[in-house]
Scaffold this motif. Structure first.
Motif, short mmCIF file in Angstrom:
data_model
loop_
_atom_site.label_atom_id
_atom_site.label_comp_id
_atom_site.label_asym_id
_atom_site.label_seq_id
_atom_site.Cartn_x
_atom_site.Cartn_y
_atom_site.Cartn_z
N GLN A 484 43.70 -22.29 -55.22
CA GLN A 484 42.40 -22.09 -55.19
C GLN A 484 41.79 -21.25 -54.42
O GLN A 484 42.14 -20.17 -54.03
CB GLN A 484 42.51 -23.70 -53.68
CG GLN A 484 43.07 -22.78 -52.33
CD GLN A 484 43.71 -24.43 -51.57
OE1 GLN A 484 42.40 -24.46 -50.74
NE2 GLN A 484 44.39 -24.97 -51.76
N ASP A 534 45.49 -25.28 -37.92
CA ASP A 534 45.09 -26.58 -38.22
C ASP A 534 44.92 -27.46 -36.81
O ASP A 534 45.27 -27.49 -35.78
CB ASP A 534 46.26 -26.55 -39.01
CG ASP A 534 47.54 -26.54 -38.70
OD1 ASP A 534 47.99 -26.48 -37.15
OD2 ASP A 534 48.75 -26.45 -39.02
N ARG A 540 46.40 -21.73 -40.04
CA ARG A 540 46.28 -22.83 -41.44
C ARG A 540 46.22 -21.32 -42.83
O ARG A 540 45.79 -20.58 -42.84
CB ARG A 540 45.00 -23.22 -42.09
CG ARG A 540 44.82 -24.68 -40.80
CD ARG A 540 44.15 -24.96 -41.35
NE ARG A 540 43.71 -25.53 -42.81
CZ ARG A 540 42.36 -26.50 -42.77
NH1 ARG A 540 41.54 -27.49 -42.27
NH2 ARG A 540 42.40 -27.18 -44.38
N TRP A 542 45.52 -22.59 -46.37
CA TRP A 542 44.99 -22.43 -47.42
C TRP A 542 43.94 -23.02 -46.18
O TRP A 542 43.36 -23.88 -45.58
CB TRP A 542 45.30 -24.22 -47.60
CG TRP A 542 46.63 -23.45 -48.76
CD1 TRP A 542 46.95 -22.49 -49.97
CD2 TRP A 542 47.43 -23.72 -48.08
NE1 TRP A 542 48.15 -22.52 -50.08
CE2 TRP A 542 48.54 -22.90 -49.15
CE3 TRP A 542 48.56 -23.90 -47.39
CZ2 TRP A 542 50.28 -23.16 -49.50
CZ3 TRP A 542 49.70 -24.23 -47.15
CH2 TRP A 542 50.92 -24.11 -48.11
N TYR A 544 40.72 -24.95 -47.56
CA TYR A 544 41.19 -25.83 -48.53
C TYR A 544 41.96 -27.34 -48.09
O TYR A 544 41.38 -28.61 -49.00
CB TYR A 544 40.37 -26.25 -49.66
CG TYR A 544 38.60 -25.76 -49.39
CD1 TYR A 544 38.23 -26.10 -49.17
CD2 TYR A 544 38.83 -24.26 -50.64
CE1 TYR A 544 36.49 -25.54 -49.12
CE2 TYR A 544 37.66 -23.64 -49.84
CZ TYR A 544 36.33 -24.02 -49.08
OH TYR A 544 35.58 -23.26 -49.18
N ARG A 545 43.24 -26.97 -47.29
CA ARG A 545 44.46 -28.32 -47.10
C ARG A 545 44.71 -28.10 -45.97
O ARG A 545 44.91 -26.72 -45.23
CB ARG A 545 45.35 -28.22 -48.40
CG ARG A 545 46.08 -27.08 -48.62
CD ARG A 545 46.89 -27.17 -50.01
NE ARG A 545 47.61 -28.32 -49.19
CZ ARG A 545 48.75 -28.20 -50.24
NH1 ARG A 545 48.42 -27.66 -51.16
NH2 ARG A 545 50.00 -28.99 -50.43
N GLU A 546 45.43 -29.00 -45.32
CA GLU A 546 46.18 -28.78 -44.20
C GLU A 546 47.20 -28.34 -44.84
O GLU A 546 48.43 -28.65 -45.71
CB GLU A 546 46.37 -29.92 -43.06
CG GLU A 546 45.24 -30.11 -42.28
CD GLU A 546 45.62 -30.08 -41.02
OE1 GLU A 546 45.99 -30.09 -40.30
OE2 GLU A 546 44.21 -28.98 -40.99
N THR A 548 51.18 -28.29 -44.75
CA THR A 548 52.23 -29.24 -45.15
C THR A 548 53.40 -29.92 -43.70
O THR A 548 54.00 -28.74 -43.60
CB THR A 548 52.48 -29.33 -46.50
OG1 THR A 548 53.44 -28.00 -46.62
CG2 THR A 548 51.86 -29.32 -47.18
#
Length: 759
Positions: A484, A534, A540, A542, A544-546, A548
């Protein structure tokens, strides 16, 4: 002279076998020969050639490599593989080991002079061997000695790993061939025996009735890193013959003396000692005794020294960097490849290989990597330029993740990890930062950095969420997560490239670079920094995503790295700005720093060997001595595992275990760099003294560490407190020195002056 030297060596061996290894001796030593190439054989090397030493009694094996013997090309997808060159087998014809009881056996690798040795008694006779890889004379030399009452009766065989036939003559043997990619190669031996007779047959060379014997081994290819097609119109047999003629004319003791002087000039610049360390048991037992304080301290000293030894042994000479196994490889041949091709892997591995070179005062050993980068990045219409064109960029260069010595690569992550060029440029800059060599910066580093900066000025795109920042498109976070835009890893690396490019322009002061500097500065101001927290307080990975939920390192050995995410993963890619970068710091942004530290803790301690080494360096940079030391202990645990296993450790030969059937050497280099970081943190704006000194290292010293700004530092400490600080300034300039629990000191240094400070 030769007889006196032989008597001295024999006397030295007798002393060692009777008294043992001295307590602080920087050597790996064992009471049995090696059987396993991966876990037990000992590496020697001269930067271009390498060999693994087994030390067998009835049959001795010397497996050898040259870092340029590769199949593959610069064509897309043609990675090929690093290849094994061959073996030298030396067999005792009178079967001493079978007929006479052998005692007092010691196999040893002395890190202070880079000489491996074997000694033993058979009956009333004493035998001594030495093995070295000489950089000045470009040979591997094997010397056999017997005492005056025993003669050597030996058979020698030279075997090609690529299937070429060997030819034997009166005093040597050779083989030669050509790979499918057009690379020609040759290896040869020259035998010099004291007394007795030397005879050749169609299948071997025999030495009978000699009191001593030296075998000189040389190998070469026609690889030329500067040639248009990477191959030169040179006969490797002529190169090999010249090296053997020179070495044989000098004789073993002269070759040995030149080798030791040359090697010691590099290795001897730095000395690390810990109070209480004791090399009082064989290395395999030392590693197993990690819970004993004296053994753990000795192991830490050896880990540090071994990384420097391996650096000198694998990264000198031809402009080819050390690979996943340095220069040592047993697997590659015409019909099969080495594990992971033993490639030049650019998403952490080759970079980690070179982490210790500048801080541990081995700047010269950086040059094979840096010259390789220059040759391939600046090659007209070379593979790296074509990679950039394939991504739509009119300027610049891109190195793909899994690479070879020709600039070629496999298809792994092509177009999904372009930011490797920015990471490699950090090495170009660091060499200048530590040496202040302006000619190097102007002629080598800056052209490559400038080209990479231009690529990223063209490559960056407006943020997908419209926040007004610039993003690196289509990247992944090695080696996990979906591809991404704006991974933390990529954004931090491009930020480092832009900032260092501006520093380079300022250092060179060329008005022609002003427009480029303006463009870089404008882009850097808009660049997404890749630093955000996050919902769980972690940095974080990324945009555009948290992040995991955490999964342990053993949860799935074969996870697809784009479909699965392990927070207990071996890579800590989003922490680039903490180490090896400097953009994550408590003094810059406490919230980001705390999130990075929380993320590091969340990753957990379990990882492959190099993953543990990186964690050690990260905890050291965070100035957490306890966690850094715990990570180092995890790295140092003894293992025999040669299968998929994510716990790392060290084999009996102290090479770094990975999750395969082979060692992976970057962990050794990373651990050396991490230990240096625990003792001295060289930042662009300051020196931090003893930033992560663990309680287990209550007393000790280190001499000769190098810093940004071209200074050398000696430290001593007692009861966990600094007792001596000496700074030698090679270039002069201002210094801000800080030390936990002691305070700060500003110093204006002059070139060539030494400063002894008290706190």
């Amino acid at each position: 002279m030769r007889r006196n030297m032989r008597l001295f060596i024999t006397a030295l061996f007798v002393a060692l076998t009777s008294a043992g290894i001295s307590a602080a001796d920087l050597s790996l030593w064992y009471r049995r020969p090696a059987n396993n190439w991966v876990t037990e054989a000992l590496p020697i090397g001269n930067g271009d050639m390498g060999a693994m030493i087994f030390g067998g009694i009835g049959c001795d094996r010397v497996q050898f490599n040259h870092k340029t013997l590769w199949k593959g090309s610069d064509k897309p997808g043609d990675l090929g593989s690093y290849l094994s060159f061959g073996d030298l087998f030396i067999t005792e014809l009178d079967s001493v080991g079978a007929q006479v009881e052998v005692s007092d056996y010691i196999r040893r690798l002395d890190l202070t002079d880079a000489v491996a040795s074997v000694g033993y008694r058979a009956g009333d006779a004493t035998f001594r061997r030495e093995y070295l890889a000489s950089f000045p004379d470009e040979v591997i030399a094997v010397n056999y000695q017997a005492d005056s009452d025993r003669k050597l009766n030996l058979s020698l065989k030279l075997v090609s790993a690529q299937g070429a036939g060997s030819r034997y003559c009166a005093n040597g043997a050779s083989f030669a061939g050509t790979l499918a990619n057009g690379m020609s190669y040759c290896a040869a031996i020259r035998v010099a025996a004291d007394g007795g007779t030397t005879l050749a047959t169609d299948s071997a060379l025999t030495v009978s009735g000699a009191s001593a014997m030296t075998v000189y081994l040389a190998c070469a290819t026609n690889f030329d890193p500067a040639a248009a097609g990477h191959l030169a119109d040179v006969d490797p047999a002529e190169v090999v013959a010249a090296a053997l003629d020179n070495a044989a004319a000098k004789g073993y003791w002269s070759v040995r003396s030149s080798h030791v002087a040359d090697y010691s000039n590099l290795f001897g610049r730095v000395d690390f000692e810990l109070d209480g360390a004791a090399n009082d048991r064989p290395t395999n037992e030392l590693l197993a005794a990690d819970s004993i304080a004296s053994a753990a301290a000795m192991t830490d000293m050896l880990i540090f020294a071994y990384g420097r030894y391996l650096t000198i042994a694998s990264s000198r000479g031809i402009a080819v960097p050390s690979n996943l196994q340095g220069i040592w490889n047993k697997d590659g041949n015409a019909t099969s490849s080495a594990v992971w091709a033993s490639d030049i892997h650019s998403n952490i591995n080759v970079q980690m290989n070179y982490w210790p070179v500048e801080p541990t005062n081995l700047s010269e050993c950086h040059m094979p990597l840096l010259n390789y980068l220059y040759n391939e990045a600046m090659r007209p219409d070379g593979a790296w330029s074509r990679n950039a064109r394939d991504l739509g960029a009119a300027q610049g260069w891109v190195v793909n993740t899994a690479g070879n010595i020709f600039g070629g690569s496999s298809g792994y992550k092509v177009g999904k990890y372009s930011v490797a060029n920015a990471w490699l440029c950090d090495h170009l800059w660091q060499h200048y930062a530590y040496t202040l060599d302006s000619d190097y910066l102007r002629l080598k580093a800056w052209p490559v950095m400038r080209s990479a900066a231009r690529f990223w000025l063209e490559r960056l795109v407006p943020a997908a969420n419209g926040d007004g920042t610039l993003e690196c498109p289509n990247e992944y976070s090695p080696e996990q997560g979906e591809v991404q835009n704006a991974t933390a890893h990529a954004q931090q690396l491009v930020g480092m490239l832009f900032a260092n490019s501006l520093r380079a322009i300022d250092a060179l002061g060329d008005p022609a670079d002003t427009p480029l500097a303006d463009s870089i500065a404008a882009a850097l101001k808009k660049l997404d920094p890749g630093l955000r927290v996050d919902s769980n307080g972690l940095l974080r990975e990324w945009k555009y995503r948290e992040n995991t939920p955490n999964q342990g390192a053993d949860s799935n050995h074969f996870a697809n790295d784009e479909a699965n995410v392990w927070q207990g993963h071996r890579h800590t890619s989003h922490l680039m700005g903490l180490y090896p970068g400097f953009t994550i710091d408590h003094g810059i942004d406490a919230d980001i720093f705390n999130a990075a530290v929380a993320s590091l803790a969340d990753r957990g301690d379990v990882a492959t060997g190099w993953g543990r080494a990186w964690r050690t360096a990260l905890w050291a940079r965070a100035r957490n001595a306890g966690r850094a030391y715990d990570s180092l202990r995890g790295f140092a645990h003894r293992t025999e595992v040669q299968r998929y296993d994510w716990h790392g450790g060290l084999y009996d030969n102290m090479l770094d275990a990975h999750a395969t059937s082979v060692f992976q050497i970057e962990g050794n280099f990373g651990a050396t760099a991490a230990i240096a970081e625990m003792l001295l943190q060289s930042r662009p704006d300051s020196l931090v003294i003893l930033p992560a000194l663990p309680a287990a290292w209550a007393g000790g010293s280190i001499r000769g560490l190098k810093t940004i700004g071209n200074h050398e530092v000696d430290l001593s400490w007692k009861d966990g407190r600094l007792t001596k600080l000496c700074i030698k300034s090679n270039a002069g300039g201002p210094l801000l020195i800080t030390c936990p629990r002691i305070g700060r000191r500003r110093l204006q240094t002059l070139p060539g002056q030494e400063y002894n400070l008290t706190f």
